[in-house]
Motif scaffolding. Structure first.
Motif, PDB file in Angstrom:
ATOM      1  N   LYS A  17       0.810  -1.221   0.000  1.00 21.36           N
ATOM      2  CA  LYS A  17       0.000   0.000   0.000  1.00 21.36           C
ATOM      3  C   LYS A  17       0.844   1.272   0.000  1.00 21.36           C
ATOM      4  O   LYS A  17       0.295   2.374  -0.108  1.00 21.36           O
ATOM      5  N   LYS A  18       2.130   1.114   0.158  1.00 23.31           N
ATOM      6  CA  LYS A  18       2.991   2.294   0.168  1.00 23.31           C
ATOM      7  C   LYS A  18       3.057   2.942  -1.212  1.00 23.31           C
ATOM      8  O   LYS A  18       3.075   2.251  -2.228  1.00 23.31           O
ATOM      9  N   ARG A  19       3.096   4.250  -1.222  1.00 21.36           N
ATOM     10  CA  ARG A  19       3.190   4.980  -2.488  1.00 21.36           C
ATOM     11  C   ARG A  19       4.505   4.664  -3.203  1.00 21.36           C
ATOM     12  O   ARG A  19       4.551   4.619  -4.425  1.00 21.36           O
ATOM     13  N   SER A  20       5.558   4.412  -2.418  1.00 18.65           N
ATOM     14  CA  SER A  20       6.855   4.100  -3.020  1.00 18.65           C
ATOM     15  C   SER A  20       6.805   2.805  -3.831  1.00 18.65           C
ATOM     16  O   SER A  20       7.474   2.685  -4.854  1.00 18.65           O
ATOM     17  N   PHE A  21       5.999   1.830  -3.371  1.00 18.20           N
ATOM     18  CA  PHE A  21       5.866   0.576  -4.111  1.00 18.20           C
ATOM     19  C   PHE A  21       5.220   0.814  -5.471  1.00 18.20           C
ATOM     20  O   PHE A  21       5.678   0.294  -6.487  1.00 18.20           O
ATOM     21  N   VAL A  22       4.149   1.587  -5.484  1.00 21.10           N
ATOM     22  CA  VAL A  22       3.447   1.872  -6.744  1.00 21.10           C
ATOM     23  C   VAL A  22       4.357   2.625  -7.704  1.00 21.10           C
ATOM     24  O   VAL A  22       4.457   2.291  -8.891  1.00 21.10           O
ATOM     25  N   LEU A  24       7.668   2.786  -7.707  1.00 22.11           N
ATOM     26  CA  LEU A  24       8.786   1.947  -8.135  1.00 22.11           C
ATOM     27  C   LEU A  24       8.351   0.917  -9.162  1.00 22.11           C
ATOM     28  O   LEU A  24       9.058   0.664 -10.142  1.00 22.11           O
ATOM     29  N   THR A  25       7.178   0.342  -8.958  1.00 21.48           N
ATOM     30  CA  THR A  25       6.679  -0.673  -9.891  1.00 21.48           C
ATOM     31  C   THR A  25       6.439  -0.084 -11.280  1.00 21.48           C
ATOM     32  O   THR A  25       6.726  -0.724 -12.297  1.00 21.48           O
ATOM     33  N   LEU A  26       5.903   1.121 -11.328  1.00 24.04           N
ATOM     34  CA  LEU A  26       5.582   1.738 -12.606  1.00 24.04           C
ATOM     35  C   LEU A  26       6.808   2.355 -13.279  1.00 24.04           C
ATOM     36  O   LEU A  26       6.932   2.321 -14.513  1.00 24.04           O
ATOM     37  N   LEU A  27       7.717   2.890 -12.461  1.00 20.07           N
ATOM     38  CA  LEU A  27       8.852   3.609 -13.041  1.00 20.07           C
ATOM     39  C   LEU A  27      10.071   2.734 -13.299  1.00 20.07           C
ATOM     40  O   LEU A  27      10.907   3.087 -14.123  1.00 20.07           O
ATOM     41  N   MET A  28      10.187   1.609 -12.590  1.00 18.27           N
ATOM     42  CA  MET A  28      11.385   0.790 -12.733  1.00 18.27           C
ATOM     43  C   MET A  28      11.623   0.324 -14.170  1.00 18.27           C
ATOM     44  O   MET A  28      12.755   0.400 -14.665  1.00 18.27           O
TER      45      MET A  28
END
Length: 428
Positions: A17-22, A24-28
């Protein structure tokens, strides 16, 4: 089991649920493409100004062959201007090329002097141009000695140089007896990319487990949790929950890849128009790779490799009181992991060599090295044996780590040695 499920759910949801996960997933994927593409694009950008190069040719045979371009201007100068030109290096002129003798007799008679390091393209152009002049002089000399028309020798040389570019088409036998065109460079590229992702994910999420254990221990939260949860469930809940976060991220990326592969018929339906098919041959060959096998193998190897390293990291995190003290334990394991990455990169050139084979069987290195070899379509028994050894090692590693974890998680005030960790393992 209920406690284990609750810990897994807590660890998984708190991170997913962390914004960093979302982000990172989209930008990686974009960042990975940028890491590869941007340096290639920037390397083609040249300086806006024209670099002036003064050429002092004592022989008079070579200077006229150096032609100016949009980036470099060659200017012929006299020997008497040498001292004056040296004072202008780094100001009005970029460098001085001085040729003091016959290069056919003395290849070191050419010297380039500059204030800055000479660019590789400029150095290559000068070397190639001077070499061509020497070759032409030798051809003329041979022609005169043999009383043969120089044009005939030149024509023969051109024929030899233009007709020697052979490209062998590589194919492999399929199980049904048919032939399938392959490309070692494409297999190496796919293996290299997946190896890097494997290395990055195991290290990143394994370290995340260790940091979580150290944080809970230093904050004394674990003392409350351990009163109602078994140490093994606490350790495995954290490992599995964080691991599921990584798998979720991977599944999203693989889903995007599946959409791209599924759309290939639409994207390349008009590939034969305008001679485009030859340009897209490499891309079509990329689509012919058995992506299902690669992705399934990647997930199996990632899960096995992650469980081994995450268990070790959780064990080390439980043995110390703060993150700084983990270095003495983590460093040897990290060095082995880095070693496996370099073996994997080396194995791209020789995926069937003894180093690649044995390192793809050793559990601490197999997740990295085997991922390099799989795109080269190695025998099935090697893949199965590697995975069996890996998961057998997972069982014993988790068991070993759990025994040390249950003791270390409640130990404070002392940094244990390796000998003490082994002693903890023997506690009943």
């Amino acid at each position: 089991m209920n406690a284990l499920n609750l810990i897994i759910k807590r660890e998984y949801l708190s991170r997913i649920k962390k914004r960093s996960f979302v982000v990172l997933t989209l930008l990686m994927p974009v960042l990975m493409v940028a890491i590869i593409a941007v340096p290639l694009l920037l390397s083609d950008i040249q300086d806006s100004g024209i670099k002036r190069i003064s050429v002092i040719d004592n022989t008079g045979k070579y200077a006229s062959h150096l032609k100016s371009s949009e980036h470099y201007a060659f200017e012929i100068a006299g020997k008497e201007q040498n001292n004056h030109l040296k004072s202008e290096v780094g100001k009005d002129i970029f460098g001085i090329l001085q040729i003091t003798g016959d290069l056919a007799e003395n290849p070191t008679a050419a010297t380039f002097v500059s204030e800055k390091q000479i660019p590789l393209d400029l150095q290559g152009y000068i070397n190639n141009t001077l070499s061509e002049v020497i070759k032409s002089d030798k051809i003329n000399l041979l022609a005169q000695e043999a009383n043969i028309d120089t044009k005939i020798i030149v024509d023969i040389r051109q024929v030899i140089e233009t007709s020697g570019n052979i490209k062998v088409t590589t194919k492999r036998w399929s199980d049904d007896g048919s032939e399938k065109e392959t490309s070692s460079s494409i297999a190496a590229g796919v293996g290299g990319i997946f190896t890097f992702i494997m290395y990055m994910f195991i290290l990143m999420y394994g370290t995340m487990v260790m940091q979580g254990v150290v944080e809970e221990k230093s904050n004394r939260i674990v003392e409350v949790m351990i009163s109602s949860v078994k140490p093994f469930d606490l350790m495995m809940g954290k490992i599995i929950g964080i691991g599921l976060t990584g798998i979720t991220q991977l599944c999203i990326w693989f889903g995007i890849l599946a959409i791209i592969l599924g759309a290939k018929s639409t994207l390349f339906a008009e590939a034969d128009m305008g001679g485009l098919s030859s340009q897209l041959a490499g891309i079509e060959m990329l689509f012919s790779i058995n992506w299902a096998e690669i992705i399934i193998s990647f997930l199996l190897l990632f899960i096995g490799g992650y469980l081994i390293y995450a268990s070790l990291f959780a064990m080390f995190g439980a043995a110390v009181d703060n993150a700084q003290d983990t270095q003495q334990f983590v460093m040897p394991v990290t060095l082995i992991f880095i070693f496996s990455f370099y073996v994997g990169i080396y194995s791209l050139q020789n995926p069937d060599g003894p180093l690649a084979f044995w390192c793809s069987m050793i559990p601490l290195t197999s997740p990295i090295v085997m991922m390099v070899r799989i795109p080269f379509e190695i025998p099935l028994w090697e893949k199965i044996l590697s995975i069996v050894i890996l998961y057998t090692s997972v069982f014993f590693t988790v068991k070993f780590a759990a025994k040390i974890y249950r003791v270390g998680i409640l130990m404070y005030g002392k940094k244990p040695s390796i000998k003490e960790l082994i002693k903890w393992f023997s506690y009943k």
